[in-house]
Motif scaffolding. Structure first.
Motif, PDB file in Angstrom:
ATOM      1  N   LYS A  94       0.843  -1.143  -0.044  1.00 44.29           N
ATOM      2  CA  LYS A  94      -0.020  -0.057  -0.107  1.00 44.29           C
ATOM      3  C   LYS A  94       0.892   1.091  -0.153  1.00 44.29           C
ATOM      4  O   LYS A  94       0.566   2.255  -0.518  1.00 44.29           O
ATOM      5  CB  LYS A  94      -0.854   0.036   1.260  1.00 44.29           C
ATOM      6  CG  LYS A  94      -0.177   0.073   2.716  1.00 44.29           C
ATOM      7  CD  LYS A  94      -1.294   0.043   3.647  1.00 44.29           C
ATOM      8  CE  LYS A  94      -0.788  -0.346   4.904  1.00 44.29           C
ATOM      9  NZ  LYS A  94      -1.434  -0.953   5.671  1.00 44.29           N
ATOM     10  N   LYS A 302      -4.282  -3.815  -4.806  1.00 43.44           N
ATOM     11  CA  LYS A 302      -4.322  -2.540  -4.479  1.00 43.44           C
ATOM     12  C   LYS A 302      -5.954  -2.248  -4.138  1.00 43.44           C
ATOM     13  O   LYS A 302      -6.164  -1.619  -3.223  1.00 43.44           O
ATOM     14  CB  LYS A 302      -4.341  -1.806  -5.975  1.00 43.44           C
ATOM     15  CG  LYS A 302      -4.484  -0.170  -5.848  1.00 43.44           C
ATOM     16  CD  LYS A 302      -4.462   0.565  -7.343  1.00 43.44           C
ATOM     17  CE  LYS A 302      -5.767   0.050  -7.996  1.00 43.44           C
ATOM     18  NZ  LYS A 302      -5.555   0.716  -9.044  1.00 43.44           N
ATOM     19  N   PHE A 305      -6.777  -2.885  -0.460  1.00 46.30           N
ATOM     20  CA  PHE A 305      -6.489  -1.963   0.802  1.00 46.30           C
ATOM     21  C   PHE A 305      -7.469  -0.894   0.967  1.00 46.30           C
ATOM     22  O   PHE A 305      -7.309  -0.015   1.888  1.00 46.30           O
ATOM     23  CB  PHE A 305      -5.056  -1.224   0.327  1.00 46.30           C
ATOM     24  CG  PHE A 305      -3.750  -2.183   0.259  1.00 46.30           C
ATOM     25  CD1 PHE A 305      -3.628  -2.951   1.333  1.00 46.30           C
ATOM     26  CD2 PHE A 305      -3.155  -2.300  -1.063  1.00 46.30           C
ATOM     27  CE1 PHE A 305      -2.379  -3.894   1.010  1.00 46.30           C
ATOM     28  CE2 PHE A 305      -1.935  -3.279  -1.028  1.00 46.30           C
ATOM     29  CZ  PHE A 305      -1.592  -3.811   0.095  1.00 46.30           C
ATOM     30  N   VAL A 309      -5.621   3.497   0.352  1.00 43.21           N
ATOM     31  CA  VAL A 309      -4.979   3.902  -0.970  1.00 43.21           C
ATOM     32  C   VAL A 309      -5.830   4.705  -1.824  1.00 43.21           C
ATOM     33  O   VAL A 309      -7.326   4.328  -1.493  1.00 43.21           O
ATOM     34  CB  VAL A 309      -4.187   2.713  -1.696  1.00 43.21           C
ATOM     35  CG1 VAL A 309      -3.312   2.090  -0.719  1.00 43.21           C
ATOM     36  CG2 VAL A 309      -5.338   1.736  -2.042  1.00 43.21           C
TER      37      VAL A 309
END
Lengths: 329, 495
Positions: A94, A302, A305, A309
């Motif tokens: 992250k 991604k 997270f 993020v």
């Protein structure tokens, strides 16, 4: 007294000299690269294979290894300039998404994180049995994430258990001594716990259990500035790493032996960690880059997270596929 | 290596405490304990966190096994962080309190009277670092965390600077070389502890509470991973702190050994004195009566033969013998003193007169920084004690170089009134120095000497709650320093 002070000063200079020698920058015309690793097979296998087979030396590189406990600290060390290249597990990615570091090589998709319970303490395969139990975990890491998902799958939250924040080594000691009912940890600590406690310990959940929610990707990273200033060196390092990956695929036992030597651990413990992930050769990895598989894994990772993020950040912003491809040429 | 060093320092301070059991040793032991707790928790944190090379690991832990031991200790971040907080925030306070305890210049005395105020800041910070309070405080955001970290760091370095300034201030205010040397040795213990601490003091407990959290790392950095700390510089600083630590350790060891030796010497002397007092008492009572009878008989004979030369000589010998017996008896019972506040100058003058009555040509150079010094003393006994030491100095000086005077210097310094008597004779050997305080010890072959002078002087000075120190003089000679408590300063038994 004057004599004593003089002797102490001589000792000071001598000892400093001895320790200063240990940090020599150059050995036989090779460029020294300081590489941060974690104490497990996944982090070291391709690196050590590259070192032992002379693949890095062929690229004009001497690798200097520095041991770390976690990815964020490796990134902090890279920011401060004391480390050039580092290995990170899932959780620290992250920070890459948020622009702290850049990924220049894919390592593997792991299955090293696990929630482990003890039958003798009343924990069963059903995650709801964790309610009210004492559980050790490492906050801010993939350990915390897998514990939260496991509890969530049984409709529980962290408030339903007695959670103890510890580091991975302390969790291992606490589990093997029977101080905890369950824990969330990562490889190789998970293997140590399962080995030490035999049938009493079992995996309640691991990365595969939540494969639909996240890909537990591990990668090699650098600072953006360092990558720009040392692009040629970075490509050569990646070539050495690829050679290590290929050697590892064909020589698992020998690689485990070398990793065990670096870690000062038993061969069996290290060899058992070969099942932590699917280990790719360089060609297989390039093929997965070209067909978009690896980019998809980073995309899934991604999104896992959540709000930590910016989900709109393109993977190509923090993953340098160009380096991976150039090194394969 | 570092771990072994702080462990040794702690053990030595505890041994010192067991021997001396006074206020300052308690403070010193607590200071060492807080440093140990802080370094121990810091090492455990580094062992668990990693990021150090093999060389630095060896310097900090010694073997890989010790580092692994630290790594696998079962401790939560809250426990480890709070342990670090207790060590980190109690050390500066204890260091300042110990420094103030050793200081006597006016500003330090003022600070001592208001020492309660020194507790406010560390207590507040310690409360802020209680795990539950800490988490509640930093919840609003990064700015609170940063404010807390910088506030605590400011406190740490402010107090360290205060302690060092106190020690330097005291050192500057001391004028007598003897006291300055003693103070320098003792303050080096604290300076070395402060140096070791200052290097690791950047380690904030927040780093431990937020072990895997990247927030702290990227806001405030990882102190031990700083690029400024190249392996060579790291080694230099650590080895430097080890050497300073060794100086402190050796000073503490010497301090403990001196105390132990003094106690042992005191016990030996007491035993000898007890035996001597019994012997002297029997001898005195057995001889004195017969001497008195003999005196009466001589007086009677002198009345019959008033111009007989031999009888006159016999009478003088009799009186002298009686006087010497009285002196011997007095010397063996010298612990009885009647103290009152008196000026020191007449006491010194009387001692000088007494010595000059024996050695009219003796050169005695009087130096005094303050003519108005007053002491709580038994004037007669004290002047006799000074005279005994002065007499020995004069005789040693006459033997070596009669033209050069003996120096007699008195002044006030820190907690003490000091009377220094210096000659430039042949000096005193280490073995002889152990014996000079014994009753009936003399290195002179004179039949006029009982060997009770130095024994008497020591007893008198001790009955004044003082002590006598010996120092060799460069180029040959001896210097005896009588230390008496300064009026108006509470007696603590040490400076």
């Amino acid at each position: 007294m004057k004599k004593t002070i003089a002797m102490l000063l001589i000792a000071l200079v001598a000892i400093t000299g001895v320790f200063a020698q240990g940090s020599s920058e150059d050995a036989g015309g090779l460029e020294t690269v300081r590489v941060a690793y974690m104490t497990n097979y996944a982090s070291l296998c391709s690196l050590v294979a590259g070192m032992e087979t002379g693949a890095f030396e062929e690229q004009g590189i001497q690798v200097e290894l520095v041991e770390f406990a976690d990815g964020p600290t490796i990134i902090a060390a890279m920011e401060s300039g004391s480390i050039d290249i580092g290995y990170i597990g899932h959780g620290a990615h992250k920070l890459c998404v948020n622009g702290r570091a850049k990924i220049f090589a894919f390592s593997h998709v792991g299955n090293g994180d696990a929630v482990i319970g003890l039958r003798s303490h009343g924990v069963t395969e059903d995650p709801s049995s964790l309610k009210g139990k004492s559980i050790g975990y490492a906050s801010g890491t993939s350990s915390e994430q897998i514990l939260k998902w496991t509890l969530e799958s049984a409709g529980l939250t962290m408030d339903d258990v007695t959670a103890y924040e510890m580091d991975a080594a302390a969790i291992t000691s606490a589990m093997t001594s029977g101080s905890l009912d369950a824990c969330a940890n990562w490889s190789p600590a998970t293997f140590t716990i399962l080995d030490a406690l035999g049938d009493d310990a079992f995996v309640v959940a691991d990365n595969v259990t939540f494969s639909d929610r996240s890909a537990s990707v591990a990668s090699w990273i650098v600072m953006d500035k360092w990558a720009q200033e040392n692009r040629d060196l970075l490509v050569r390092f990646t070539k050495g790493l690829y050679a290590g990956m290929d050697y590892r695929a064909e020589n698992i036992e020998q690689t485990a032996e070398w990793v065990a030597q670096v870690l000062g651990a038993g061969y069996d413990t290290v060899y058992a960690q070969r099942g932590d992930a699917e280990w790719l050769t360089a060609d297989e990895m390039i093929a997965q880059i070209e067909d978009g598989t690896i980019e998809k894994m980073y995309e899934v990772q991604k999104l896992s997270f959540g709000s930590e993020v910016d989900p709109s950040t393109p993977v190509s912003d923090y993953v340098m596929f160009d380096i991976m491809l150039e090194a394969a040429e | 290596m570092l771990l072994a060093l702080v462990s040794l320092i702690l053990v030595t301070s505890l041994v010192l405490l067991a021997i001396r059991r006074d206020h300052r040793c308690i403070l010193l032991a607590l200071t060492c304990l807080s440093l140990f707790v802080f370094i121990f928790s810091t090492l455990m944190y580094i062992a668990k966190k990693g990021g150090i090379g093999r060389e630095v690991s060896t310097i900090l832990f010694g073997t890989r096994g010790i580092r692994t031991w630290f790594m696998y200790r079962i401790v939560t971040f809250e426990q480890l962080g709070f342990m670090s907080a207790v060590g980190r925030y109690s050390f500066p306070l204890l260091l300042v309190l110990t420094s103030l305890d050793m200081a006597w210049f006016p500003l330090a005395l003022k600070a001592k009277r208001r020492s309660w105020a020194l507790f406010i800041l560390p207590v507040l910070i310690m409360v802020a670092y209680i795990p539950s309070v800490f988490r509640a405080l930093i919840r609003p955001g990064e700015s609170v965390l940063m404010a807390l970290v910088y506030a605590s760091r400011t406190y740490v370095y402010l107090y360290i600077a205060m302690a060092v300034a106190t020690l330097v201030g005291e050192l500057v205010s001391i004028t007598l070389p003897f006291f300055r040397r003693r103070f320098f040795t003792r303050s080096s213990i604290l300076i070395s502890l402060a140096l070791i601490y200052a290097f690791y003091a950047v380690q904030d407990p927040a780093q431990i509470y937020m072990f895997y959290s990247s927030d702290y790392m990227f806001l405030l950095g990882m102190w031990y991973l700083s690029p400024a700390l190249s392996p060579a510089l790291y080694a230099l600083v650590i080895v430097g702190s080890v050497l300073f630590g060794l100086v402190g350790f050796v000073s503490m060891l010497r301090y403990a050994r001196t105390t132990f030796d003094e106690r042992r010497e005191e016990i030996t002397l007491r035993r000898s004195a007890s035996l001597a007092a019994k012997g002297v008492s029997m001898f005195f009572h057995g001889t004195k009566n017969e001497l008195i009878a003999q005196g009466l008989l001589v007086n009677r004979l002198m009345k019959k033969y008033p111009h007989d030369e031999d009888l006159n000589r016999l009478s003088r010998i009799n009186q002298e013998l009686s006087h010497r017996l009285d002196s011997l008896h007095k010397a063996s019972r010298s612990e009885i003193s009647t103290l009152s506040i008196i000026p020191l100058s007449p006491v010194i003058a009387k001692a000088v007169d007494k010595v000059r009555s024996h050695h009219p040509d003796a050169g005695i150079e009087l130096v005094s920084a303050d003519e108005d010094i007053q002491v709580l003393a038994d004037g007669d006994n004290l002047s006799e004690a000074v005279a005994n030491i002065l007499m020995n100095a004069v005789e040693a000086q006459i033997e070596a170089d009669p033209a050069r005077p003996v120096e007699l210097e008195y002044a006030t310094e820190r907690l003490w009134v000091s009377i220094r008597i210096t000659d430039h004779g042949k000096g005193i050997g280490r073995r002889e120095l152990r014996q000079i305080w014994q009753p009936f010890y003399t290195s002179k072959s004179s039949s006029q000497n009982w060997g009770m002078g130095m024994y008497f002087s020591r007893n008198v000075v001790r009955s004044h709650l003082g002590s006598i120190r010996y120092e060799g003089v460069e180029g040959g000679g001896s210097s005896f320093i009588i230390l008496l408590p300064k009026l108006g300063v509470p007696y603590s038994g040490e400076d």
